[in-house]
Design an enzyme around this catalytic site. Structure first.
Site, short mmCIF file in Angstrom:
data_model
loop_
_atom_site.label_atom_id
_atom_site.label_comp_id
_atom_site.label_asym_id
_atom_site.label_seq_id
_atom_site.Cartn_x
_atom_site.Cartn_y
_atom_site.Cartn_z
N SER A 1 0.81 -1.22 0.00
CA SER A 1 0.00 0.00 0.00
C SER A 1 0.84 1.27 0.00
CB SER A 1 -0.92 -0.01 1.23
OG SER A 1 -0.16 -0.13 2.42
N THR A 2 2.05 1.24 0.55
CA THR A 2 2.85 2.47 0.61
C THR A 2 3.45 2.76 -0.77
OG1 THR A 2 3.40 1.73 2.85
CG2 THR A 2 4.48 3.72 2.08
N GLU B 1 10.86 -9.27 -4.72
CA GLU B 1 11.31 -8.02 -4.08
C GLU B 1 12.80 -8.10 -3.75
OE1 GLU B 1 7.24 -6.34 -1.99
OE2 GLU B 1 8.41 -7.80 -0.89
N ASP C 1 10.33 0.41 -2.35
CA ASP C 1 9.57 -0.72 -1.81
C ASP C 1 9.15 -0.40 -0.38
OD1 ASP C 1 8.36 -3.19 -1.63
OD2 ASP C 1 10.14 -4.33 -2.20
N GLY C 2 8.24 -1.19 0.13
CA GLY C 2 7.80 -1.04 1.51
C GLY C 2 8.51 -2.05 2.40
N ARG D 1 4.81 -9.49 3.83
CA ARG D 1 3.40 -9.60 4.19
C ARG D 1 2.54 -9.86 2.96
NH1 ARG D 1 -0.26 -6.85 2.84
NH2 ARG D 1 1.17 -5.28 2.03
C1 5RP Z 1 5.01 -7.24 0.24
C2 5RP Z 1 5.85 -6.42 1.15
C3 5RP Z 1 5.38 -5.02 1.43
O1 5RP Z 1 6.27 -4.13 0.85
C4 5RP Z 1 5.29 -4.81 2.91
O2 5RP Z 1 4.42 -5.79 3.46
C5 5RP Z 1 4.78 -3.41 3.27
O3 5RP Z 1 3.47 -3.24 2.81
P1 5RP Z 1 2.62 -1.94 3.12
O4 5RP Z 1 3.34 -0.81 2.47
O5 5RP Z 1 1.26 -2.23 2.52
O6 5RP Z 1 2.55 -1.78 4.62
O7 5RP Z 1 6.89 -6.81 1.62
O8 5RP Z 1 5.52 -8.53 0.09
#
Ligand code: 5RP
Length: 231
Positions: A33-34, A109, A87-88, A102
């Site tokens: 989402s970020t 990634e 990336d998040g 998550r």
């Molecule tokens: C997906 C990830 C995401 O980057 C991580 O979970 C962060 O997600 P969000 O920005 O929605 O909190 O690793 O595999």
């Protein structure tokens, strides 16, 4: 569930990261989402300022969203070295070691993180911790999942196979594999743990990112503005 404050923080982090992307760059596009907010701002810059970039998506989710936003896509085959990746993360410690995955996109990634010269990690403040203790996802080859499960249990992981939402049975990743979520509690030595998991045949990748602190910049979005953290 994200609070309004978290959403504002994520937006600020994503927009800040997108603001650093320069004309002509090849950009790794993370999942979650970020990163969506970073893509939103990149799309604006493409439409308004004629920014020319190409994105390498880390998941079907990232590819679909990038297409919706009109961000041109390319591949790691075409560009094995990327200028930057955005990336998040699920957790970030003071040494800029990450837990990711998550969204079950950790394998691609990590490939994109490794290929990028510079990595921007966009997070809200809840992700910053002193000691990593979130679940560590491990992507496993279905053929070997019982054997990998046993080996992870011997490492003290308490592994649980991740089930789908709106799908019965296990999550099947974009690469056709399963995810085992591992509860190691507080992780004293993330680098050792990552190496121990990598040594298990059939454990294709784990969500610990311990090797990239030097090229990572963490952008911690806050309700107003951002804090930028690097080593
Ligand atoms: C997906 C990830 C995401 O980057 C991580 O979970 C962060 O997600 P969000 O920005 O929605 O909190 O690793 O595999």
């Amino acid at each position: 569930m994200n609070t309004a404050e978290q959403v504002a923080s994520k937006r600020n982090a994503g927009y800040h990261a997108a603001g650093t992307v320069e004309d002509g760059m090849v950009v790794g596009l993370g999942t979650g989402s970020t990163v969506f907010f970073a893509m939103e701002r990149l799309a604006e810059r493409i439409a308004r300022d004629g920014l020319r970039i190409a994105g390498v998506p880390t998941s079907y989710q990232a590819a679909i969203r990038a297409r919706q936003y009109g961000i041109p896509l390319t591949s790691l085959d075409e560009h094995p070295v990327l200028d930057i990746a955005i990336d998040g993360a699920d957790q970030v410690d003071p040494g800029l070691t990450l837990i990711k995955g998550r969204g079950a996109a950790l394998l691609r990634e990590k490939c994109v993180c490794d290929a990028a010269r510079k990595v921007l990690i966009v997070v809200d403040p809840t992700k910053m911790v002193d000691t990593l203790d979130a679940l560590v996802p491990v992507e496993v080859l279905p053929f070997a999942s019982a054997a990998v499960f046993r080996r992870l249990a011997l490492l003290g992981a308490g592994p649980v196979i991740r089930d789908g939402v709106k799908k019965d049975g296990p999550v099947v990743t974009d690469n056709g594999n399963f995810i085992l979520d591992c509860d190691f509690g507080a992780i004293a030595d993330p680098r050792d743990l990552e190496a121990a998991i990598a040594a298990i045949p059939g454990a294709l990748e784990c969500g610990l990112f311990t090797a990239y602190g030097e090229k990572i910049t963490v952008i911690v979005g806050e309700e107003k503005g951002c804090r930028v953290v690097s080593l």
